[in-house]
Design a protein around this motif. Structure first.
Motif, PDB file in Angstrom:
ATOM      1  N   PHE A  43     117.369   5.727  48.212  1.00  0.00           N
ATOM      2  CA  PHE A  43     118.226   6.041  47.066  1.00  0.00           C
ATOM      3  C   PHE A  43     119.695   5.950  47.468  1.00  0.00           C
ATOM      4  CE2 PHE A  43     114.204   7.928  45.897  1.00  0.00           C
ATOM      5  CZ  PHE A  43     114.081   7.500  44.582  1.00  0.00           C
ATOM      6  N   ALA A  81     123.926   5.329  45.868  1.00  0.00           N
ATOM      7  CA  ALA A  81     124.705   5.852  44.734  1.00  0.00           C
ATOM      8  C   ALA A  81     124.131   5.253  43.444  1.00  0.00           C
ATOM      9  CB  ALA A  81     126.156   5.473  44.910  1.00  0.00           C
ATOM     10  N   PRO A  82     123.966   6.058  42.407  1.00  0.00           N
ATOM     11  CA  PRO A  82     123.327   5.578  41.178  1.00  0.00           C
ATOM     12  C   PRO A  82     124.104   4.437  40.515  1.00  0.00           C
ATOM     13  CG  PRO A  82     123.710   7.949  41.096  1.00  0.00           C
ATOM     14  CD  PRO A  82     124.368   7.459  42.326  1.00  0.00           C
ATOM     15  N   ARG A 138     115.417   7.987  37.703  1.00  0.00           N
ATOM     16  CA  ARG A 138     115.188   6.925  38.702  1.00  0.00           C
ATOM     17  C   ARG A 138     114.210   7.360  39.795  1.00  0.00           C
ATOM     18  NH1 ARG A 138     120.158   6.221  42.912  1.00  0.00           N
ATOM     19  NH2 ARG A 138     120.447   8.379  43.532  1.00  0.00           N
ATOM     20  N   LEU A 144     131.282  15.057  42.322  1.00  0.00           N
ATOM     21  CA  LEU A 144     131.035  13.901  41.448  1.00  0.00           C
ATOM     22  C   LEU A 144     130.642  14.354  40.046  1.00  0.00           C
ATOM     23  CD1 LEU A 144     129.050  11.631  43.959  1.00  0.00           C
ATOM     24  CD2 LEU A 144     131.514  11.662  43.492  1.00  0.00           C
TER      25      LEU A 144
HETATM   26  P1  AMP Z   1     123.044   5.269  53.165  1.00  0.00           P
HETATM   27  O1  AMP Z   1     121.766   6.010  52.915  1.00  0.00           O
HETATM   28  O2  AMP Z   1     123.832   5.848  54.301  1.00  0.00           O
HETATM   29  O3  AMP Z   1     122.845   3.805  53.262  1.00  0.00           O
HETATM   30  O4  AMP Z   1     124.008   5.468  51.927  1.00  0.00           O
HETATM   31  C1  AMP Z   1     123.607   5.768  50.644  1.00  0.00           C
HETATM   32  C2  AMP Z   1     124.751   6.471  49.982  1.00  0.00           C
HETATM   33  O5  AMP Z   1     124.375   6.713  48.644  1.00  0.00           O
HETATM   34  C3  AMP Z   1     125.056   7.803  50.627  1.00  0.00           C
HETATM   35  O6  AMP Z   1     126.421   7.927  50.889  1.00  0.00           O
HETATM   36  C4  AMP Z   1     124.631   8.800  49.570  1.00  0.00           C
HETATM   37  O7  AMP Z   1     125.376   9.984  49.573  1.00  0.00           O
HETATM   38  C5  AMP Z   1     124.790   8.005  48.302  1.00  0.00           C
HETATM   39  N1  AMP Z   1     123.968   8.530  47.217  1.00  0.00           N
HETATM   40  C6  AMP Z   1     122.614   8.622  47.190  1.00  0.00           C
HETATM   41  N2  AMP Z   1     122.205   9.234  46.062  1.00  0.00           N
HETATM   42  C7  AMP Z   1     123.323   9.558  45.368  1.00  0.00           C
HETATM   43  C8  AMP Z   1     123.563  10.224  44.139  1.00  0.00           C
HETATM   44  N3  AMP Z   1     122.568  10.675  43.379  1.00  0.00           N
HETATM   45  N4  AMP Z   1     124.845  10.357  43.735  1.00  0.00           N
HETATM   46  C9  AMP Z   1     125.868   9.890  44.500  1.00  0.00           C
HETATM   47  N5  AMP Z   1     125.701   9.266  45.668  1.00  0.00           N
HETATM   48  C10 AMP Z   1     124.440   9.107  46.110  1.00  0.00           C
END
Ligand code: AMP
Ligand code: MG
Length: 285
Positions: free
Chosen positions: A90, A92-93, A105, A135
């Protein structure tokens, strides 16, 4: 013995009090040997789960950057029957996802009966990064702890085993890993400035994690804290905990498979009998 720490419902956790470099009194060689044995057991159990199609397995991996979420997912995938197991990451959305409720999701990706899904990050980001980075306003993220508990209860009631792991690394170990990664010619791409920004928010993340662990560790879907400074120990703790969670189902799944096998055998015998009768009829007996 349990190499991870189970969080009791409502238990207040102080992450700074928990050793991130725990080794369970094992040498690295002993740990790797035990991991290999427990991986074999996990593989067997997961194949039974797949065949019996009664139960699903959801493994949620959370932790700070470089905490080892990818490494653990890889290690679990090596132990399990690949066609029935997958990893969902997952990020950032997207605008499309942001236009819905935060669980939309996530719910789409939960495993069907017989299958296993590993979440690399999860719905918990909606009470972690969203809270720490502001956020969304508090009135939006605050009710989410209850929504998450309701959501996970729904999954459990429908036959899903929900296992949640917080990979606990120290501030020093994270710095070392981030700097090592930067020097690594084939891994530096994984980094971004957000990792360092999140690192500067270390204490706010600690607070957010502590609240998520306390409020969302339930009887049906508890959190486990995994000491993660030593990669071999982290992998061992997870392989052990996932196997231990499946083990109580072994007898039930085997009974079901034996029942299914008896039924198949009966159908085969009936088929052979009817073929024998046809052969006799056509021979005019
Ligand atoms: P990574 O797992 O390091 O490749 O990066 C994924 C990024 O997506 C991370 O910085 C998470 O904080 C960000 N992320 C995952 N889910 C969310 C969410 N629901 N809202 C905002 N950011 C998210
Ligand atoms: Mg990152």
């Amino acid at each position: 013995m349990a190499y991870s720490k189970l969080v009791k419902p409502g238990q207040r956790i102080r992450l700074d009090d928990l050793d991130t470099a725990e080794d369970g009194g094992l040498s690295k060689e002993e740990g790797k040997q035990l991991s290999a044995e427990l991986s074999t057991r996990l593989g067997e159990l997961q194949e039974l789960m797949f065949a019996a199609r009664e139960t699903a397995l959801l493994v949620v991996l959370q932790g700070r950057d470089t905490g080892g979420k990818d490494g653990v997912a890889k290690c679990l995938m090596r132990a399990m029957h690949a066609p029935s197991c997958r990893v969902v990451s997952f990020k950032a959305p997207t605008p499309d996802e942001l236009a819905r409720d935060f669980l939309w999701r996530v719910h789409r990706e939960v495993p069907a009966k017989g299958f296993c899904t590993i979440f690399n990050r999860s719905h918990y980001e909606d009470v972690l990064v969203v809270r720490v980075r502001r956020l969304a306003p508090e009135k939006v993220w605050r009710p989410r702890y209850d929504r998450i508990n309701d959501f996970e209860r729904l999954l459990v009631e429908n036959g899903t085993i929900v296992l949640k792991f917080f990979l606990h690394i120290s501030r020093e170990e994270q710095e070392k890993r981030l700097l090592d990664r930067e020097k690594d010619p084939v891994k530096a791409w994984k980094l971004n400035v957000e990792d360092w920004k999140d690192r500067s928010l270390w204490d706010s993340y600690t607070k957010a994690y502590e609240e998520a662990l306390r409020r969302c560790s339930t009887e049906e879907a508890p959190w486990r804290i995994v000491p993660a400074d030593r990669k071999w120990f982290r992998d061992l703790a997870i392989i052990e905990a996932v196997g231990d969670a499946l083990e109580p189902f072994r007898v039930r799944w085997m009974d079901r498979l034996e029942r299914m096998s008896r039924e198949t055998r009966r159908e085969l015998e009936e088929y052979r009998r009817s073929m024998g009768q046809q052969a006799q009829e056509s021979a005019g007996v």
